[in-house]
Design an enzyme around this catalytic site. Structure first.
Site, PDB file in Angstrom:
ATOM      1  N   ASP A   1       0.869  -1.179   0.141  1.00 32.31           N
ATOM      2  CA  ASP A   1       0.106   0.005  -0.036  1.00 32.31           C
ATOM      3  C   ASP A   1       0.695   1.351   0.163  1.00 32.31           C
ATOM      4  OD1 ASP A   1      -2.314   1.894   0.089  1.00 32.31           O
ATOM      5  OD2 ASP A   1      -2.964   1.199   1.952  1.00 32.31           O
TER       6      ASP A   1
ATOM      7  N   ARG B   1      -0.119   9.017   0.712  1.00 30.55           N
ATOM      8  CA  ARG B   1      -0.932   9.050   1.901  1.00 30.55           C
ATOM      9  C   ARG B   1      -0.158   8.389   3.230  1.00 30.55           C
ATOM     10  NH1 ARG B   1      -3.887   6.112  -1.479  1.00 30.55           N
ATOM     11  NH2 ARG B   1      -3.575   3.874  -0.985  1.00 30.55           N
ATOM     12  N   ASN B   2       0.488   7.507   2.854  1.00 29.91           N
ATOM     13  CA  ASN B   2       1.282   6.312   3.706  1.00 29.91           C
ATOM     14  C   ASN B   2       2.813   6.800   3.940  1.00 29.91           C
ATOM     15  OD1 ASN B   2      -1.116   4.876   4.368  1.00 29.91           O
ATOM     16  ND2 ASN B   2      -0.607   3.829   2.458  1.00 29.91           N
TER      17      ASN B   2
ATOM     18  N   ASP C   1       3.394   2.776   7.666  1.00 30.83           N
ATOM     19  CA  ASP C   1       2.565   1.814   7.396  1.00 30.83           C
ATOM     20  C   ASP C   1       1.284   2.303   7.129  1.00 30.83           C
ATOM     21  OD1 ASP C   1       0.793   2.030  10.045  1.00 30.83           O
ATOM     22  OD2 ASP C   1       2.796   1.903  10.567  1.00 30.83           O
TER      23      ASP C   1
END
Ligand SMILES: *[C@@H]1O[C@H](CO)[C@@H](O)[C@H](O)[C@H]1NC(C)=O
Ligand SMILES: *[C@@H]1O[C@H](CO)[C@@H](O)[C@H](O)[C@H]1NC(C)=O
Ligand SMILES: *[C@@H]1O[C@H](CO)[C@@H](O)[C@H](O)[C@H]1NC(C)=O
Ligand SMILES: CC(=O)N[C@H]1CO[C@H](CO)[C@@H](O)[C@@H]1O
Length: 548
Positions: free
Chosen positions: A406, A410-411, A424
């Site tokens: 992912d 945004r991470n 994470d």
């Protein structure tokens, strides 16, 4: 003279477990006890102090709160000036959150004592901390969970003018809760009867439908779970309903998740919460302060990921499990979990080192807003430098054979030195719901960041992480736009198979777009490796420097 209080604020008789904390005993002041800045559970609204004096002791009582917006001035049920009773007596201090904002509040209760009318004043400062939350729904919990505090509020003799309005709101809240409860019970009964007809299996059926309507097993949370906030997840076909996440987690239980992080668990006392940085339906990220264990005068800034009251057990389990993705890895471009706090009766918290500019996606969007007035706010070279850092972190992960699954802006997080770290995806589904979709298979996935083989066959590898890196690079160059924004998530696989990709962003040099496009090769083998990406972007970065 004796003054005592239980640490949690409850009466010792009802709590039973809490030891009484003596502040003054046999006229001796316990400065050690007074130095505590005890945290009171957010559902506790009253502190009870016991006291008595053998001779004449006059007192003056005063209160201070550091954040009057978050908490009303505390009210005591004794006068602010008088004589300490000769008989053992209890007085109550009411601490009620104003409900206007989320904040941790420090409360100071000052008691000035004058013994035998001498000029000598003894000043005692009692400190407490309490977490206050913005009121989103009528207060339902306190009257039901804490009978004593509700009695105090409804007590017509002691009722001050302010409490009468509160009585009104609480009554309205209770009425709403009852209506919701009835509605939910009817819905559950209806579901039951429908399922019975379908399945004719009443035993397994009753347990599964109960699970859906009542994610938490604690009766105290039941009323909360029925509020409108929580009604959407139940009806929505997608995340965050119970079954989907179970799939996602491969049925890890909360106990198992907690056991896995026991070795990095710390006491809640060491954490002070400050501002809320990001907020979703059930999750929150705070800016927090962590006190060093060995030297309490030293503090460290942290991100604190936590959940709200209405979060289900599965959501909590998921936060803990996903937070451990990068655990134990050390690289300057990775931000792994450092601690957790999983104390009984407190919402679990996950701690990560602080990065003062916060989430990368939100930062990029901020830059976009600023860019309208100030085109030089952030340069292309800066953006490429961020991409290189992300590629470095990913290259390390690939070498360690860790698949992120992912990767997206945004991470990642960023600080004022434009240092970027990959973190994470715990809570991301909640904080960026627009970036996740479920394609009818009850699994909520970052569809627009996923390689074709991950979408179609659920295959993940470092090569699928490279695909996501290409999309992340695109996010950087567009300052946080959503990729494939016009494409229906259900059509994504077909669209990619047909060879369509995201368009070249305006102002994005051809060389850079060529790098992204390589990452989106259909054949995973054809995609570049992260090490190659680092090299190629570094050369490009140097070339940009030469032009400037
Ligand atoms: C207690 O005494 C201190 C110093 O004498 C004074 O500043 C403070 O206002 C007093 N507090 C109360 C509650 O009277
Ligand atoms: C204050 O409240 C406590 C506990 O609720 C009670 O025991 C006590 O009698 C009250 N004191 C006064 C003066 O009303
Ligand atoms: C005031 O009290 C303190 C300790 O309780 C004592 O050391 C001091 O001598 C007292 N001063 C006066 C003027 O009584
Ligand atoms: C239900 C309950 O906990 N009641 C307690 C409320 O507080 C009084 C003292 O003010 C206790 O005596 C009760 O047991």
């Amino acid at each position: 003279l004796m003054i005592s209080c239980t640490p949690s604020g409850n009466l010792s008789s009802e709590a039973g477990l809490d030891a009484e904390l003596y502040y003054v005993r046999n006229d001796v002041v316990n400065h050690y006890a007074l130095s505590f800045n005890l945290l009171i559970p957010s559902e506790t609204n009253n502190l009870h102090f016991s006291w008595h004096a053998k001779s004449k002791v006059e007192y003056k009582l005063g209160f201070q709160v550091d954040n009057p917006m978050a908490m009303d001035m505390p009210q005591a049920n004794i006068s602010l000036q008088g004589e300490v009773p000769r008989m053992l007596s209890v007085f109550r201090v009411e601490l009620s959150c104003a409900g206007r904002l989320d904040s941790e509040v420090t409360i100071l209760m000052q008691l000035n004592l004058t013994i035998n009318s001498s000029k000598n004043i003894t000043v005692l400062n009692f400190k407490r901390r309490k977490m206050c939350y913005k009121k989103l729904e009528p207060e339902v919990k306190s009257p039901t969970s804490d009978k004593n505090s509700s009695k105090a509020i409804f007590d017509p003799v002691n009722a001050a003018p302010t409490t009468s309005t509160r009585v009104f709101y609480i009554s309205v809240g209770v009425c709403c809760a009852v209506i919701f409860l009835v509605a939910i019970i009817l819905a559950v009964l209806h579901l039951h009867s429908m399922k019975r007809i379908e399945l004719d299996d009443s035993i397994s059926d009753s347990s599964s439908s109960q699970g859906l309507s009542q994610p938490s097993t604690q009766t105290t949370q039941y009323l909360r779970a029925d509020t409108p906030n929580n009604a959407t997840p139940v009806t929505s076909k997608c995340y965050p309903t119970l079954r989907i996440e179970k799939n996602d987690l491969k049925s890890v239980t909360l106990m198992e998740a907690k056991a896995k992080v026991k070795d990095i668990a710390i006491s809640r006392e060491r954490i002070t919460l400050k501002d809320v940085l990001q907020e979703g339906t059930f999750g929150r990220i705070f800016h927090g302060i962590l006190i060093e264990e060995k030297d309490p005068s030293k503090e460290k800034q942290v991100f604190v990921k936590t959940v709200k009251d209405q979060a289900s057990e599965v959501q909590v389990t998921m936060m803990l499990t996903e937070s451990c993705k990068l655990r134990g890895l050390h690289h300057r471009n990775l931000l792994p979990i450092t601690h957790v706090c999983i104390e009984e009766g407190e919402k679990p918290m996950v701690l990560l080192p602080y990065m003062n500019w916060g989430n990368l996606k939100l930062f990029l969007r901020q830059c976009k807003l600023v860019e309208a007035n100030n085109p030089q706010a952030i340069s292309q070279q800066d953006l490429v430098h961020m991409a290189i850092q992300i590629a470095c972190g990913m290259s390390y992960l690939a070498r360690r054979e860790v698949i992120h699954k992912d990767l997206a802006a945004r991470n990642c997080v960023i600080d004022d030195a434009l240092q970027v770290k990959i973190t994470d995806n715990a809570l991301s589904r909640d904080l960026f719901p627009m970036d996740y979709h479920c394609l009818g298979d009850n699994e909520n996935r970052p569809v627009r960041w996923m390689a074709l083989e991950s979408l179609v066959n659920n295959e993940f590898s470092s090569a699928s992480d490279v695909w996501a890196f290409g999309v992340t690079l695109w996010e950087l160059m567009t300052l946080g736009q959503t990729p494939y924004v016009d494409i229906d998530p259900f059509e994504m696989a077909a669209y990619l198979k047909d060879g369509y990709r995201i368009a070249q962003p305006i102002n994005c040099p051809d060389e850079l777009f060529a790098v992204m496009a390589c990452c989106w090769a259909l054949d995973p083998e054809e995609r570049p490796k992260f090490q190659q990406l680092v090299q190629c972007l570094t050369e490009f970065h140097a070339a940009l420097g030469a032009y400037v």
